[in-house]
Design a protein around this motif. Structure first.
Motif, PDB file in Angstrom:
ATOM      1  N   LEU A 178      92.272 -32.731   7.795  1.00 40.71           N
ATOM      2  CA  LEU A 178      92.568 -31.814   6.696  1.00 40.71           C
ATOM      3  C   LEU A 178      93.881 -31.081   6.980  1.00 40.71           C
ATOM      4  O   LEU A 178      93.992 -30.376   7.992  1.00 40.71           O
ATOM      5  N   PRO A 179      94.895 -31.232   6.124  1.00 38.43           N
ATOM      6  CA  PRO A 179      96.185 -30.553   6.354  1.00 38.43           C
ATOM      7  C   PRO A 179      95.997 -29.041   6.461  1.00 38.43           C
ATOM      8  O   PRO A 179      95.133 -28.459   5.798  1.00 38.43           O
ATOM      9  N   LEU A 180      96.823 -28.407   7.273  1.00 37.50           N
ATOM     10  CA  LEU A 180      96.691 -26.980   7.525  1.00 37.50           C
ATOM     11  C   LEU A 180      96.737 -26.156   6.243  1.00 37.50           C
ATOM     12  O   LEU A 180      95.991 -25.176   6.101  1.00 37.50           O
ATOM     13  N   ASP A 181      97.583 -26.535   5.308  1.00 35.81           N
ATOM     14  CA  ASP A 181      97.703 -25.736   4.081  1.00 35.81           C
ATOM     15  C   ASP A 181      96.489 -25.884   3.164  1.00 35.81           C
ATOM     16  O   ASP A 181      96.382 -25.182   2.159  1.00 35.81           O
ATOM     17  N   GLU A 182      95.557 -26.802   3.527  1.00 37.89           N
ATOM     18  CA  GLU A 182      94.334 -26.964   2.750  1.00 37.89           C
ATOM     19  C   GLU A 182      93.113 -26.392   3.472  1.00 37.89           C
ATOM     20  O   GLU A 182      91.998 -26.471   2.963  1.00 37.89           O
ATOM     21  N   TRP A 183      93.341 -25.829   4.640  1.00 38.32           N
ATOM     22  CA  TRP A 183      92.224 -25.220   5.358  1.00 38.32           C
ATOM     23  C   TRP A 183      91.663 -24.037   4.566  1.00 38.32           C
ATOM     24  O   TRP A 183      92.421 -23.348   3.859  1.00 38.32           O
ATOM     25  N   PRO A 184      90.356 -23.757   4.705  1.00 35.53           N
ATOM     26  CA  PRO A 184      89.813 -22.528   4.121  1.00 35.53           C
ATOM     27  C   PRO A 184      90.571 -21.321   4.659  1.00 35.53           C
ATOM     28  O   PRO A 184      91.019 -21.318   5.810  1.00 35.53           O
ATOM     29  N   ALA A 185      90.696 -20.292   3.841  1.00 40.91           N
ATOM     30  CA  ALA A 185      91.504 -19.127   4.210  1.00 40.91           C
ATOM     31  C   ALA A 185      91.051 -18.519   5.526  1.00 40.91           C
ATOM     32  O   ALA A 185      91.880 -18.130   6.359  1.00 40.91           O
ATOM     33  N   GLN A 186      89.730 -18.433   5.748  1.00 43.61           N
ATOM     34  CA  GLN A 186      89.249 -17.812   6.976  1.00 43.61           C
ATOM     35  C   GLN A 186      89.608 -18.632   8.217  1.00 43.61           C
ATOM     36  O   GLN A 186      89.893 -18.077   9.279  1.00 43.61           O
ATOM     37  N   ASP A 187      89.647 -19.952   8.076  1.00 39.90           N
ATOM     38  CA  ASP A 187      90.033 -20.800   9.210  1.00 39.90           C
ATOM     39  C   ASP A 187      91.526 -20.696   9.482  1.00 39.90           C
ATOM     40  O   ASP A 187      91.954 -20.643  10.638  1.00 39.90           O
ATOM     41  N   ARG A 188      92.310 -20.664   8.410  1.00 43.38           N
ATOM     42  CA  ARG A 188      93.750 -20.568   8.581  1.00 43.38           C
ATOM     43  C   ARG A 188      94.131 -19.228   9.210  1.00 43.38           C
ATOM     44  O   ARG A 188      94.967 -19.174  10.121  1.00 43.38           O
ATOM     45  N   ASP A 189      93.481 -18.155   8.764  1.00 46.42           N
ATOM     46  CA  ASP A 189      93.752 -16.837   9.341  1.00 46.42           C
ATOM     47  C   ASP A 189      93.340 -16.786  10.811  1.00 46.42           C
ATOM     48  O   ASP A 189      94.060 -16.234  11.653  1.00 46.42           O
ATOM     49  N   MET A 190      92.173 -17.355  11.112  1.00 47.68           N
ATOM     50  CA  MET A 190      91.704 -17.396  12.498  1.00 47.68           C
ATOM     51  C   MET A 190      92.701 -18.131  13.383  1.00 47.68           C
ATOM     52  O   MET A 190      93.064 -17.649  14.463  1.00 47.68           O
ATOM     53  N   TRP A 191      93.174 -19.276  12.919  1.00 49.61           N
ATOM     54  CA  TRP A 191      94.088 -20.113  13.698  1.00 49.61           C
ATOM     55  C   TRP A 191      95.412 -19.391  13.947  1.00 49.61           C
ATOM     56  O   TRP A 191      95.947 -19.409  15.063  1.00 49.61           O
ATOM     57  N   LEU A 192      95.940 -18.748  12.926  1.00 52.68           N
ATOM     58  CA  LEU A 192      97.210 -18.021  13.081  1.00 52.68           C
ATOM     59  C   LEU A 192      97.047 -16.834  14.019  1.00 52.68           C
ATOM     60  O   LEU A 192      97.937 -16.538  14.828  1.00 52.68           O
ATOM     61  N   ASN A 193      95.923 -16.133  13.921  1.00 51.56           N
ATOM     62  CA  ASN A 193      95.683 -14.980  14.795  1.00 51.56           C
ATOM     63  C   ASN A 193      95.561 -15.397  16.253  1.00 51.56           C
ATOM     64  O   ASN A 193      95.996 -14.674  17.157  1.00 51.56           O
ATOM     65  N   LEU A 194      94.977 -16.553  16.494  1.00 51.32           N
ATOM     66  CA  LEU A 194      94.818 -17.026  17.869  1.00 51.32           C
ATOM     67  C   LEU A 194      96.168 -17.347  18.514  1.00 51.32           C
ATOM     68  O   LEU A 194      96.286 -17.350  19.739  1.00 51.32           O
ATOM     69  N   GLN A 195      97.174 -17.606  17.694  1.00 52.85           N
ATOM     70  CA  GLN A 195      98.495 -17.951  18.224  1.00 52.85           C
ATOM     71  C   GLN A 195      99.450 -16.764  18.261  1.00 52.85           C
ATOM     72  O   GLN A 195     100.572 -16.877  18.762  1.00 52.85           O
ATOM     73  N   THR A 196      99.028 -15.617  17.736  1.00 53.75           N
ATOM     74  CA  THR A 196      99.914 -14.467  17.610  1.00 53.75           C
ATOM     75  C   THR A 196     100.454 -14.012  18.960  1.00 53.75           C
ATOM     76  O   THR A 196      99.691 -13.813  19.913  1.00 53.75           O
TER      77      THR A 196
END
Length: 347
Positions: free
Chosen positions: A5-23
């Motif tokens: 599943l492309p990143l821009d199609e991830w559910p919002a909560q998953d995309r936010d989680m992933w970005l926060n983990l890399q902050t």
């Protein structure tokens, strides 16, 4: 349908989680739990998690409405594994490991004991991957060096066109250099003149920064004298020839026929195809590292100690495995020779 599943199609909560983990936080801020990882490692984790999300959407759509960590139950992971049964044990382990690595740091308060037990079982089943694919394909570094030298000299001189000659010189130089300087594919393809390859009047030095080594530590070595003349000729003759054909201007060392950088995905099959023609065996770039380790281990226990610094490993585990493997090979040869002597004595 794509399995990822492309990143821009991830559910919002998953995309936010992933970005926060890399902050990457500032001096007074908390950093994400995965912010210490290199870009390549993060991309690998992203793809494994994207495979998990695509499976959930296809097979268990209701789970998408749950918080990411709550989806990673033992029954759900086991169901995913059943759908992955067509893949290799190591592949299944890596998928589960990647997903659990993300979810467990996203919610460290959750009890992950059962999932970790599942992962441990998968790791035992996977062992060290599919070793059979290397059987009979790990040649000595000397054989690989001679093959590269032959391609860069004799084959290049006998080529019917200037383009074919320059390609033989390039490919032969790559094979010869990898035989004596067994870098990882990403580092080898990423060599740049003046940045990671320094050319002086009497020496040539490869200096890899930490982001191009698996250990994360810088690695530096002079180009061996056996390879240096080939590499200088490639830089002085073949590379300018290719660059002029495509009107290119950059400092990437390895280039294609039109002067554009020869990326790792194009470099690997090229080397594999040429080694197949030269040796009868298809040897991809990462097998050159096994060749170096086994060659050193076969030589002597003292030479086996060189495996760690040459391959830029952080431990002696690989050196020990290759030394044991080499001892097994030599013991088999000695046994075969003994049997042959006994047969001759009976005649």
């Amino acid at each position: 349908m794509s399995l990822v599943l492309p990143l821009d199609e991830w559910p919002a909560q998953d995309r936010d989680m992933w970005l926060n983990l890399q902050t990457e936080g500032g001096p007074l801020d908390d950093c994400g739990a995965l912010s210490h990882l290199r870009a390549t490692s993060l991309k690998t984790l992203e793809l494994r998690y994207a495979r998990w999300l695509q499976w959930l959407i296809t097979s268990d759509a209701e789970a998408i409405t749950l918080p990411p960590a709550r989806r990673g139950t033992l029954p759900r992971l086991s169901a995913w594994l059943r759908d992955l049964s067509h893949t290799r044990p190591m592949t299944r382990f890596m998928f589960i490991d990647g997903v659990l690595r993300i979810l467990s740091v996203a919610d460290p308060t959750q009890d992950w004991a059962a999932q970790r037990k599942l992962k441990a079982g998968l790791k035992r089943a996977a062992g060290r991957g599919d070793r059979d694919r290397k059987l009979g394909r790990v040649l000595s570094s000397e054989v690989l060096f001679r093959a590269g030298l032959s391609l860069a000299t004799g084959h290049a001189e006998a080529a019917s066109t200037p383009l074919s000659s320059m390609m033989c010189l390039r490919d032969g130089t790559m094979i010869a250099m990898l035989a004596l300087m067994p870098m990882r594919r990403r580092a080898f393809a990423g060599l740049r003149i003046g940045t990671s390859l320094y050319v002086a009047a009497d020496t040539m030095t490869v200096a890899l920064p930490g982001d191009l080594t698996k250990s994360g530590h810088p690695w530096e070595a002079d180009v061996p004298q056996n390879v240096e003349p080939l590499l200088r000729r490639y830089i002085n003759e073949a590379r300018p020839f290719f660059m002029e054909r495509g009107q290119q201007h950059h400092n990437v060392l390895w280039v294609g026929r039109s002067g554009t950088p020869l990326k790792k995905d194009a470099l690997s099959p090229r080397i594999a195809e040429q080694t197949l023609k030269l040796t009868g065996r298809r040897i991809p770039p990462h097998f050159f590292r096994d060749a170096a380790a086994t060659t050193l281990a076969r030589s002597s226990p003292e030479h086996a100690k060189l495996i760690r610094p040459i391959l830029a490993h952080t431990s002696f585990g690989t050196a020990e495995r290759h030394y044991i493997h080499a001892q097994t090979i030599e013991a088999g040869r000695d046994y075969a020779a003994l049997i042959n002597q006994k047969r001759k004595a009976r005649r």
